[in-house]
Design a protein around this motif. Structure first.
Motif, PDB file in Angstrom:
ATOM      1  N   ASN A 186      11.443   2.839   1.538  1.00 58.06           N
ATOM      2  CA  ASN A 186      12.743   2.431   1.018  1.00 58.06           C
ATOM      3  C   ASN A 186      13.625   3.645   0.734  1.00 58.06           C
ATOM      4  N   ASP A 187      14.921   3.420   0.611  1.00 59.95           N
ATOM      5  CA  ASP A 187      15.854   4.509   0.338  1.00 59.95           C
ATOM      6  C   ASP A 187      15.523   5.237  -0.960  1.00 59.95           C
ATOM      7  N   PHE A 188      15.153   4.483  -2.003  1.00 54.27           N
ATOM      8  CA  PHE A 188      14.894   5.138  -3.289  1.00 54.27           C
ATOM      9  C   PHE A 188      13.714   6.092  -3.193  1.00 54.27           C
ATOM     10  N   MET A 189      12.785   5.831  -2.266  1.00 56.75           N
ATOM     11  CA  MET A 189      11.636   6.716  -2.084  1.00 56.75           C
ATOM     12  C   MET A 189      12.075   8.040  -1.474  1.00 56.75           C
ATOM     13  N   GLU A 212       0.830  -1.201   0.000  1.00 57.91           N
ATOM     14  CA  GLU A 212       0.000   0.000   0.000  1.00 57.91           C
ATOM     15  C   GLU A 212       0.870   1.258   0.000  1.00 57.91           C
ATOM     16  N   THR A 213       1.974   1.211   0.728  1.00 59.01           N
ATOM     17  CA  THR A 213       2.907   2.331   0.729  1.00 59.01           C
ATOM     18  C   THR A 213       3.419   2.628  -0.670  1.00 59.01           C
ATOM     19  N   LEU A 214       3.851   1.591  -1.372  1.00 62.10           N
ATOM     20  CA  LEU A 214       4.367   1.757  -2.726  1.00 62.10           C
ATOM     21  C   LEU A 214       3.277   2.234  -3.680  1.00 62.10           C
ATOM     22  N   ARG A 215       2.055   1.752  -3.488  1.00 69.34           N
ATOM     23  CA  ARG A 215       0.947   2.158  -4.349  1.00 69.34           C
ATOM     24  C   ARG A 215       0.676   3.652  -4.211  1.00 69.34           C
ATOM     25  N   VAL A 216       0.605   4.140  -2.969  1.00 69.69           N
ATOM     26  CA  VAL A 216       0.343   5.556  -2.739  1.00 69.69           C
ATOM     27  C   VAL A 216       1.530   6.398  -3.196  1.00 69.69           C
ATOM     28  N   TYR A 217       2.718   5.907  -2.964  1.00 75.99           N
ATOM     29  CA  TYR A 217       3.921   6.624  -3.387  1.00 75.99           C
ATOM     30  C   TYR A 217       3.923   6.850  -4.897  1.00 75.99           C
ATOM     31  N   LEU A 228      16.511  15.308   6.109  1.00 78.45           N
ATOM     32  CA  LEU A 228      17.813  15.205   6.772  1.00 78.45           C
ATOM     33  C   LEU A 228      17.693  14.422   8.079  1.00 78.45           C
ATOM     34  N   GLU A 229      16.583  14.600   8.777  1.00 78.68           N
ATOM     35  CA  GLU A 229      16.360  13.828   9.999  1.00 78.68           C
ATOM     36  C   GLU A 229      16.261  12.336   9.696  1.00 78.68           C
ATOM     37  N   ALA A 230      15.585  11.988   8.590  1.00 72.51           N
ATOM     38  CA  ALA A 230      15.473  10.582   8.208  1.00 72.51           C
ATOM     39  C   ALA A 230      16.848   9.966   7.995  1.00 72.51           C
ATOM     40  N   ALA A 231      17.742  10.731   7.381  1.00 76.52           N
ATOM     41  CA  ALA A 231      19.105  10.238   7.173  1.00 76.52           C
ATOM     42  C   ALA A 231      19.859  10.142   8.491  1.00 76.52           C
ATOM     43  N   GLN A 232      19.701  11.143   9.337  1.00 80.31           N
ATOM     44  CA  GLN A 232      20.394  11.160  10.620  1.00 80.31           C
ATOM     45  C   GLN A 232      19.983   9.983  11.493  1.00 80.31           C
ATOM     46  N   ARG A 233      18.705   9.621  11.442  1.00 78.76           N
ATOM     47  CA  ARG A 233      18.202   8.520  12.269  1.00 78.76           C
ATOM     48  C   ARG A 233      18.454   7.146  11.644  1.00 78.76           C
ATOM     49  N   GLY A 234      18.986   7.095  10.443  1.00 82.43           N
ATOM     50  CA  GLY A 234      19.250   5.817   9.791  1.00 82.43           C
ATOM     51  C   GLY A 234      18.040   5.224   9.103  1.00 82.43           C
ATOM     52  N   MET A 235      16.933   5.940   9.074  1.00 81.44           N
ATOM     53  CA  MET A 235      15.753   5.469   8.353  1.00 81.44           C
ATOM     54  C   MET A 235      16.026   5.501   6.851  1.00 81.44           C
ATOM     55  N   TRP A 236      16.673   6.558   6.409  1.00 77.30           N
ATOM     56  CA  TRP A 236      17.205   6.635   5.051  1.00 77.30           C
ATOM     57  C   TRP A 236      18.627   6.094   5.164  1.00 77.30           C
TER      58      TRP A 236
END
Length: 280
Positions: free
Chosen positions: A207-210, A160-165, A244-252
Motif C-alpha cells: 500500500n502507499d502508506f507502506m 502476510e505482507t502487512l504482518r511482516v511489514y 523513486l522507481e516505485a513512484a515512477q511506475r505507479g506502484m506507489w
C-alpha cells in the motif's frame, strides 16, 4: 495419484488427467505430458529469472514476468524423466487453470521480505497466472504458516505482507538491532526494500502508506542517514532509487510530493558521498 481408483471429485489430479485424455487418441508422448505436475528450472540451473528483470529495470508489466517465469520454470520432472524435459507448453496449460497460488513455510527464521526467492517464485506465479488469464484476473494468493505443525495457519498474501511489514520492516527494535551490524546491516535494509518492491511488482501487495513509512524510516530519517553515510552509502542510494522507481511506475500511486523531493535530494546526496569516496 493419477493411477488411484478414486472418484474424480475426490482426486483432482486424476480428474484433470482424464479430461485431457478423453475424446481423442493420443501418442505416448502426449499421454506422458498429460501427467506432468512437477515443474522447475532447466536441468543444472537455479532461479526463475525475475530478479534479473527487477534489477535491470527491464520490465513493463506482468506479461514480462510471465515470459520469464515460463521460460525458466517450464521444465517437467517425473519418474520417467528425472533429468527434466522442456515442457513449457504443458506448464502454460497447467497455469491457465490455477485459481489459487500458495506458498508453505515451516520456519520463522525467514519472511517474505528477506529473500528474493519469495517474490520470484510465489509472486512470479501470481503475475504469470494473471497474465495468462483472459481478463487479467489475479489468482488468490495465500501463505501457509506451518512453523508449529500443531497449529498451522493460512493467511491471505496481503495479510502476510502487512504482518511482516509491521513486525519487522518498520519495527524500531529490528531497525536498531540491524544498524549494529554496520555495512552488512545497511545491505539488509536495502535488500528489504528491494524484496518488498519485487513482491509488489509481481503480486501488487504494498500500500502507499507502506512506501511512505519506509521512505521516512529508511531514507529520510536523520539517524538512518548518518548510519548509511558512515557504513554504506551505496545502500542509501539503492533504497532511494528503488522508492523513486516505485513512484515512477505507479506502484506507489499517490506519493507525497514533499517525500518524493526529499528522496531525490537524498539520492543526489548519496551519489555525492560515493563520488567523494572515489577521490584519492
Amino acid at each position: 495419484a493419477i493411477e488411484a481408483e478414486e472418484p474424480p471429485e475426490m482426486n483432482y489430479i486424476r480428474k484433470h488427467y482424464l479430461e485431457d485424455m478423453e475424446d481423442t487418441e493420443h501418442t505416448p508422448e502426449e499421454e506422458a505430458s498429460a501427467r506432468y505436475r512437477i515443474f522447475g528450472c532447466p536441468p543444472g540451473a537455479y532461479g526463475i529469472g525475475i530478479l534479473d528483470l527487477i534489477e535491470a529495470q527491464n520490465w513493463t508489466d506482468e506479461h514480462d514476468f510471465a515470459k520469464c517465469y515460463i521460460n525458466w520454470g517450464g521444465y517437467a520432472y517425473s519418474t520417467k524423466s528425472p533429468e527434466g524435459v522442456d515442457a513449457r507448453a504443458e506448464f502454460t496449460h497447467r497455469l491457465t487453470s490455477v485459481k489459487v497460488a500458495i506458498h508453505n513455510q515451516d520456519d520463522r527464521e525467514h519472511d517474505i521480505f528477506d529473500s528474493d526467492d519469495y517474490f520470484q517464485f510465489h509472486g512470479g506465479m501470481i503475475a504469470t497466472i494473471q497474465a495468462l488469464s483472459k481478463d487479467g484476473t489475479k489468482p488468490k494468493g495465500y501463505f501457509g504458516d506451518t512453523q508449529n505443525p500443531d497449529r498451522p495457519k493460512v493467511r491471505d498474501i496481503k495479510e502476510e505482507t502487512l504482518r511482516v511489514y509491521r513486525s519487522r520492516v518498520v519495527n524500531p527494535k529490528w531497525l536498531d538491532s540491524i544498524r549494529k551490524h554496520g555495512y552488512k546491516g545497511a545491505s539488509e535494509m536495502a535488500a528489504t526494500v528491494d524484496y518488498m518492491f519485487g513482491f509488489d511488482a509481481t503480486a501488487d501487495v504494498v500500500n502507499d502508506f507502506m512506501y511512505e513509512q519506509v521512505a521516512q524510516l529508511y531514507a529520510l530519517d536523520g539517524v538512518s542517514q548518518e548510519f548509511f553515510e558512515e557504513c554504506n552509502p551505496w545502500a542509501l542510494a539503492g533504497i532511494s532509487e528503488r522508492l523513486l522507481e516505485a513512484a515512477q511506475r505507479g506502484m506507489w500511486a499517490e506519493p507525497n510530493p514533499e517525500t518524493l523531493e526529499a528522496l531525490k535530494q537524498t539520492l543526489l546526496k548519496s551519489d555525492a558521498m560515493l563520488e567523494g569516496r572515489t577521490e584519492p
